[in-house]
Design a protein around this motif. Structure first.
Motif, mmCIF file in Angstrom:
data_model
loop_
_atom_site.group_PDB
_atom_site.id
_atom_site.type_symbol
_atom_site.label_atom_id
_atom_site.label_comp_id
_atom_site.label_asym_id
_atom_site.label_seq_id
_atom_site.Cartn_x
_atom_site.Cartn_y
_atom_site.Cartn_z
ATOM 1 N N GLY A 299 47.408 51.832 38.208
ATOM 2 C CA GLY A 299 48.244 51.065 37.294
ATOM 3 C C GLY A 299 48.192 49.566 37.524
ATOM 4 N N GLY A 300 47.049 49.053 37.931
ATOM 5 C CA GLY A 300 46.902 47.622 38.158
ATOM 6 C C GLY A 300 47.390 47.145 39.520
ATOM 7 N N GLN A 301 47.959 48.041 40.320
ATOM 8 C CA GLN A 301 48.426 47.684 41.662
ATOM 9 C C GLN A 301 47.418 48.177 42.696
ATOM 10 N N ALA B 107 41.420 38.469 53.945
ATOM 11 C CA ALA B 107 40.376 38.215 52.943
ATOM 12 C C ALA B 107 40.545 39.153 51.753
ATOM 13 N N PHE B 108 40.846 40.411 52.022
ATOM 14 C CA PHE B 108 41.049 41.384 50.949
ATOM 15 C C PHE B 108 42.262 41.002 50.108
ATOM 16 N N SER B 109 43.340 40.578 50.769
ATOM 17 C CA SER B 109 44.543 40.154 50.041
ATOM 18 C C SER B 109 44.258 38.939 49.176
ATOM 19 N N ALA B 110 43.471 37.983 49.708
ATOM 20 C CA ALA B 110 43.091 36.808 48.919
ATOM 21 C C ALA B 110 42.300 37.222 47.686
ATOM 22 N N LEU B 111 41.414 38.198 47.852
ATOM 23 C CA LEU B 111 40.651 38.710 46.712
ATOM 24 C C LEU B 111 41.582 39.331 45.670
ATOM 25 N N CYS B 112 42.547 40.129 46.123
ATOM 26 C CA CYS B 112 43.501 40.742 45.190
ATOM 27 C C CYS B 112 44.290 39.677 44.442
ATOM 28 N N ASN C 177 43.844 39.566 40.359
ATOM 29 C CA ASN C 177 44.897 40.015 39.447
ATOM 30 C C ASN C 177 46.249 39.351 39.689
ATOM 31 N N GLY C 178 46.300 38.358 40.581
ATOM 32 C CA GLY C 178 47.532 37.611 40.787
ATOM 33 C C GLY C 178 48.628 38.367 41.506
ATOM 34 N N ARG C 179 48.300 39.531 42.043
ATOM 35 C CA ARG C 179 49.295 40.340 42.741
ATOM 36 C C ARG C 179 48.827 40.635 44.156
ATOM 37 N N ALA C 180 49.767 40.574 45.068
ATOM 38 C CA ALA C 180 49.454 40.929 46.454
ATOM 39 C C ALA C 180 49.305 42.442 46.564
ATOM 40 N N PRO C 181 48.428 42.916 47.417
ATOM 41 C CA PRO C 181 48.350 44.358 47.637
ATOM 42 C C PRO C 181 49.609 44.838 48.356
ATOM 43 N N VAL C 182 49.882 46.107 48.255
ATOM 44 C CA VAL C 182 51.013 46.742 48.935
ATOM 45 C C VAL C 182 50.491 48.017 49.600
ATOM 46 N N THR C 183 51.360 48.725 50.285
ATOM 47 C CA THR C 183 50.976 50.037 50.801
ATOM 48 C C THR C 183 51.948 51.070 50.259
ATOM 49 N N ARG C 184 51.525 52.287 50.314
ATOM 50 C CA ARG C 184 52.462 53.393 50.166
ATOM 51 C C ARG C 184 53.004 53.610 51.576
ATOM 52 N N VAL C 185 53.774 54.660 51.798
ATOM 53 C CA VAL C 185 54.288 54.944 53.139
ATOM 54 C C VAL C 185 53.102 55.175 54.077
ATOM 55 N N ALA D 288 56.549 39.520 50.237
ATOM 56 C CA ALA D 288 57.530 38.919 49.337
ATOM 57 C C ALA D 288 56.983 37.738 48.552
ATOM 58 N N SER D 289 55.982 37.042 49.103
ATOM 59 C CA SER D 289 55.523 35.806 48.491
ATOM 60 C C SER D 289 54.001 35.760 48.369
ATOM 61 N N PRO D 290 53.473 35.941 47.165
ATOM 62 C CA PRO D 290 52.025 35.790 47.001
ATOM 63 C C PRO D 290 51.531 34.422 47.463
ATOM 64 N N GLU D 291 52.316 33.381 47.215
ATOM 65 C CA GLU D 291 51.924 32.043 47.650
ATOM 66 C C GLU D 291 51.861 31.976 49.182
ATOM 67 N N GLY D 292 52.831 32.603 49.840
ATOM 68 C CA GLY D 292 52.849 32.628 51.302
ATOM 69 C C GLY D 292 51.672 33.397 51.860
ATOM 70 N N LEU D 293 51.327 34.512 51.219
ATOM 71 C CA LEU D 293 50.186 35.307 51.655
ATOM 72 C C LEU D 293 48.891 34.519 51.467
ATOM 73 N N TRP D 294 48.769 33.834 50.345
ATOM 74 C CA TRP D 294 47.588 32.999 50.081
ATOM 75 C C TRP D 294 47.473 31.905 51.145
ATOM 76 N N ARG D 295 48.601 31.275 51.471
ATOM 77 C CA ARG D 295 48.613 30.219 52.475
ATOM 78 C C ARG D 295 48.181 30.754 53.841
ATOM 79 N N VAL D 296 48.701 31.916 54.243
ATOM 80 C CA VAL D 296 48.314 32.524 55.520
ATOM 81 C C VAL D 296 46.820 32.826 55.532
ATOM 82 N N ALA D 297 46.332 33.414 54.446
ATOM 83 C CA ALA D 297 44.907 33.769 54.375
ATOM 84 C C ALA D 297 44.017 32.546 54.523
ATOM 85 N N HIS D 298 44.419 31.436 53.943
ATOM 86 C CA HIS D 298 43.577 30.240 53.953
ATOM 87 C C HIS D 298 43.784 29.334 55.153
#
Length: 171
Positions: free
Chosen positions: A18-20, A44-49, A53-61, A147-157
């Motif tokens: 479903g796009g996630q 790197a994978f999170s940066a690609l996501c 698609n502008g969304r951070a990846p998540v996990t299931r349990v 919680a923050s795609p911008e924060g995740l992008w910043r960490v990745a870079h």
């Protein structure tokens, strides 16, 4: 990729629904473990996501303490706080990881023998004082989100100096 041996050094296991994008695991070749490649590969994978698609990846349990540790290092948070464990390097070396319950009185079964063997984990009743001081707290049996795609992008870079256009992802 380790071109000298022509084999993968690290990879992320994921699925899309479903796009996630859902992270299911991360794998690092034996010779390269303990060098922070899991977190760097997940970054790197999170940066690609985020780029695609502008969304951070998540996990299931998940019930993978090393994956939980890497995700936590990237700023992901566990949705369920009820299953804390302490994680440390094995006293014996051997590339194994030691886990114990955060609360020694907690007698719930955390992991099956199959899970422990597959992830090269050693579950102990308690850690010695020196190990406990170096141990990290992680949560298992929980889904993880950022919680923050911008924060995740910043960490990745910044932390991993990942330049999206020079990152080579090998399927």
């Amino acid at each position: 990729e380790n071109r000298a041996r022509d084999r993968k050094v690290a990879r992320v296991l994921a699925e899309v629904e479903g796009g996630q994008v859902y992270i299911r695991g991360a794998e690092v070749a034996e010779d390269f473990r303990g060098q922070g490649l899991s977190a760097m590969t997940l970054a790197a994978f999170s940066a690609l996501c985020l780029k695609c698609n502008g969304r951070a990846p998540v996990t299931r349990v998940i019930n993978k303490p090393l994956l939980a540790l890497s995700l936590t290092n990237l700023g992901f948070a566990a949705a369920d706080q009820r299953w804390p464990v302490l994680i440390a390097q094995s006293r014996l070396g051997e590339g194994r990881t030691v886990l114990c319950r955060e609360d020694p009185a907690d007698r719930r079964p955390f992991f099956s023998n199959a899970v422990l063997a597959a992830q090269r984990l050693e579950f102990v009743d308690s850690l010695e004082a020196a190990e406990r001081d170096k141990a990290r707290r992680v949560l298992v049996r929980s889904a993880y989100t950022h919680a923050s795609p911008e924060g995740l992008w910043r960490v990745a870079h910044t932390r991993y100096d990942i330049d999206f256009f020079s990152t080579r992802l090998v399927a």
